[in-house]
Motif scaffolding. Structure first.
Motif, PDB file in Angstrom:
ATOM      1  N   ASP A   1      15.719   1.171 -45.313  1.00 21.76           N
ATOM      2  CA  ASP A   1      16.773   1.814 -44.532  1.00 21.76           C
ATOM      3  C   ASP A   1      16.631   1.552 -43.032  1.00 21.76           C
ATOM      4  N   SER A   2      15.399   1.325 -42.591  1.00 25.29           N
ATOM      5  CA  SER A   2      15.159   1.186 -41.155  1.00 25.29           C
ATOM      6  C   SER A   2      15.706  -0.116 -40.589  1.00 25.29           C
TER       7      SER A   2
ATOM      8  N   ASP B   1      12.455   4.079 -47.108  1.00 21.52           N
ATOM      9  CA  ASP B   1      12.496   4.301 -45.662  1.00 21.52           C
ATOM     10  C   ASP B   1      12.409   2.969 -44.914  1.00 21.52           C
TER      11      ASP B   1
ATOM     12  N   PRO C   1       8.654   6.035 -49.037  1.00 21.01           N
ATOM     13  CA  PRO C   1       8.349   5.133 -47.918  1.00 21.01           C
ATOM     14  C   PRO C   1       8.925   3.725 -48.102  1.00 21.01           C
TER      15      PRO C   1
ATOM     16  N   THR D   1      20.758   3.133 -50.325  1.00 17.50           N
ATOM     17  CA  THR D   1      19.993   2.089 -49.632  1.00 17.50           C
ATOM     18  C   THR D   1      20.552   0.709 -49.949  1.00 17.50           C
TER      19      THR D   1
ATOM     20  N   ARG E   1      19.388   7.883 -53.809  1.00 16.04           N
ATOM     21  CA  ARG E   1      18.784   7.233 -52.644  1.00 16.04           C
ATOM     22  C   ARG E   1      18.809   5.708 -52.800  1.00 16.04           C
TER      23      ARG E   1
END
Length: 566
Positions: A551-552, A548, A545, A479, A475
């Motif tokens: 990545d957003s 996340d 998180p 990322t 991950r």
């Protein structure tokens, strides 16, 4: 009786059962050493730390240095402790034998110094700065400079500092304005300007203070490429150089370390190396100091944890949740679930952080292109992760002590205050985040990150707890690759990246320790297994998180206008 300063049992496990430092004695540099000599250095470190450093830690905090306009006054115990430290040979322990050192492995030297950082971080700071100053000059100074400045430092007669920050510049070294003008007759330079936040910048603890000063030679270009490095002694031939103490800063922690505002007025200095390469040379000391700051954060968190653990075992209060009998005797608070939660979390932070610091130190003892690259990549994490999470162990220690923890009658509130500074020392955590994401994981085509993730995966694939760690590696890699489509957006959330990468690295440290404890019996090893399981199952999921958010492509901090803040 177990020490509340540091755990010798844990150090022995990490050094001998996990890192196998005895294997270093097969290298020519360390051939004169053995387990016995390593233990002797560790023994004397613990002895001096507990006898000469720890007893005045509280006094150092209550009676901080004062300045009457002419000289600085410091409690006498500080000078005595530093003299004992230097006389023990510990100040020069890792240096070459030809320089008066013992050629002790860096990893053992780091373990030794942890005792002093845990016992009295303020007094130990003078030694840490002096050591870093000497190491820089050994690497980049001339033989004459080494003879003149370094040898007295490692003998304990001189102390050293690093002078980077300025009132208007702070951490932005490209804005340094201190000027240096070459004296063509002598070949030396005259420095004029001001430096701020200089730890150990003035005192009466040593015969002389050797300042390493970043300054800009007349005509040099703007920015960091125009900076040069100079040796500026407090005294020259017994007379005061043009270095004046303008005042002391008074911090919430580290109160026993003088923190100074220095004015350089036509101060005489010597150039280190070549003009324009000052920051490159200074990084030698800065990187060592960053690992030292991470080490200090671990040490303070560790001693806080040990104090909290002892308190929780003797403090009786309340009854188990299922016991409804008000006449039943109270139980030690270590039996209460929330206290256990905080103790186990703290154990996972400080023992994981200690492993990281020692692992990084051992990379210096086994230099290779791969190990050098790995250490370069890890350094921002070694500095910043313990500064945040081992400080949380001190926060937990206050909470476990309850109302008493908030009072000065117990030492845990001082540990927290002292530890709070480590998130600022030697580049704030935010700067470390920018360094990690902006440089370390992208340089050389991402080779440093790839090497780090390969080593983590190799450990995780051998562990029954390794699956979530392997997934976290994948991950983080994905990322990282995605972030650099938009560098501005990537860097605005760099702190989340540092937190995620740091937690992944500590999970690796725990899996590695778990492998070293495999099949071994006893409470110590059961504690290692439980702490490893806790970190993998309770702490590692925190990075989800964080990734996340990265990545957003969130631009909230870019979109923010300062006027909207009120």
């Amino acid at each position: 009786m177990n020490s509340k300063v540091l755990s010798r049992r844990d150090l022995d496990f990490l050094l001998y059962e996990w890192l196998d430092v005895e294997s270093l004695t097969t290298r020519e540099r360390f051939a004169d050493h053995s387990r016995e000599t390593f233990d002797a250095f560790l023994d004397v470190s613990q002895q001096i730390a507990e006898r000469d450093f720890a007893p005045h830690n509280r006094k150092n905090d209550l009676f901080e240095p004062t300045f009457d306009g002419e000289r600085v006054t410091i409690i006498p115990e500080v000078a005595k402790a530093l003299r004992v430290f230097a006389e023990s040979g510990l100040l020069a322990a890792t240096l070459d034998a030809e320089r008066g050192g013992s050629q002790l492995p860096v990893v053992v030297g780091r373990a030794c110094f942890l005792w002093f950082q845990a016992a009295n971080t303020a007094t130990s700071a003078y030694a840490m700065l002096t050591s870093g100053n000497a190491h820089l000059l050994l690497a980049h100074g001339t033989e004459e400079q080494i003879q003149t400045y370094v040898l007295p430092m490692i003998e304990g007669r001189y102390t050293g500092t690093m002078c980077l920050s300025e009132p208007q510049a702070g951490s932005s070294l490209s804005d340094v304005t201190t000027k240096a003008v070459r004296d063509e007759e002598t070949g030396r330079y005259r420095l004029t300007g001001g430096k701020m936040w200089i730890s150990g910048g003035d005192h009466e603890l040593s015969e002389n203070i050797i300042h390493l000063v970043l300054a800009r030679v007349a005509g040099a270009p703007a920015g960091v490429k125009g900076l040069s490095l100079f040796i500026v002694p407090k005294l020259i031939d017994g007379r005061r150089n043009g270095v004046t103490l303008a005042g002391l800063n008074h911090k919430m922690g580290y109160r026993g370390t003088t923190n100074t505002v220095l004015a350089f007025d036509d101060a005489e200095g010597e150039l280190v190396g070549e003009e324009g390469r000052g920051l490159q040379y200074m990084f030698h000391m800065m990187n060592e100091a960053r690992i030292g700051v991470g080490s200090g954060a671990v040490a303070l968190g560790y001693t806080g944890y040990l104090h909290a653990l002892e308190y929780a075992r003797v403090r009786q209060q309340g009854r188990p949740a299922g016991d409804k009998d008000p006449a039943a005797p109270p139980v030690p608070i270590v039996q209460h679930p929330d206290v256990r939660r905080m103790l186990l979390a703290s154990k996972s932070y400080v023992e994981g952080g200690l492993a990281l610091v020692l692992y990084a130190a051992k990379l210096l003892d086994e230099p290779s292109p791969e190990n050098d690259l790995l250490l370069d990549t890890l350094t921002p994490i070694v500095k910043a992760w313990p500064s945040q999470w081992c400080r949380l162990a001190d926060d937990h220690a206050i909470q476990i002590h309850g109302g008493y923890g908030y009072t000065r009658e117990y030492p845990v509130e001082q540990f927290y205050r002292d530890n709070r500074l480590n998130s600022i020392h030697e580049g704030t955590d935010g700067i470390q985040a920018l360094d990690l994401l902006g440089r370390k994981v992208t340089q050389r085509g991402g080779a440093g990150l790839a090497l780090l993730l390969d080593r983590i995966r190799a450990t995780a694939l051998k562990s029954e707890l390794g699956e979530p760690v392997v997934k976290a590696c994948d991950r983080l890699a994905a990322t990282t690759a995605k972030l650099w489509a938009d560098p501005a957006t990537a860097l605005v959330n760099a702190t989340a990246y540092l937190d995620a990468a740091g937690h992944l690295v500590i999970a690796w440290m725990w899996l590695s320790q778990l492998a070293a404890a495999e099949g071994k019996i006893g409470d110590f090893y059961e504690g290692k297994r439980l702490a490893a399981r806790y970190f993998i199952t309770h702490e590692l999921p925190r990075i989800g998180p964080m990734l996340d958010l990265l990545d957003s492509g969130d631009t909230l901090l870019l979109d923010l206008e300062d006027a909207w803040l009120g």
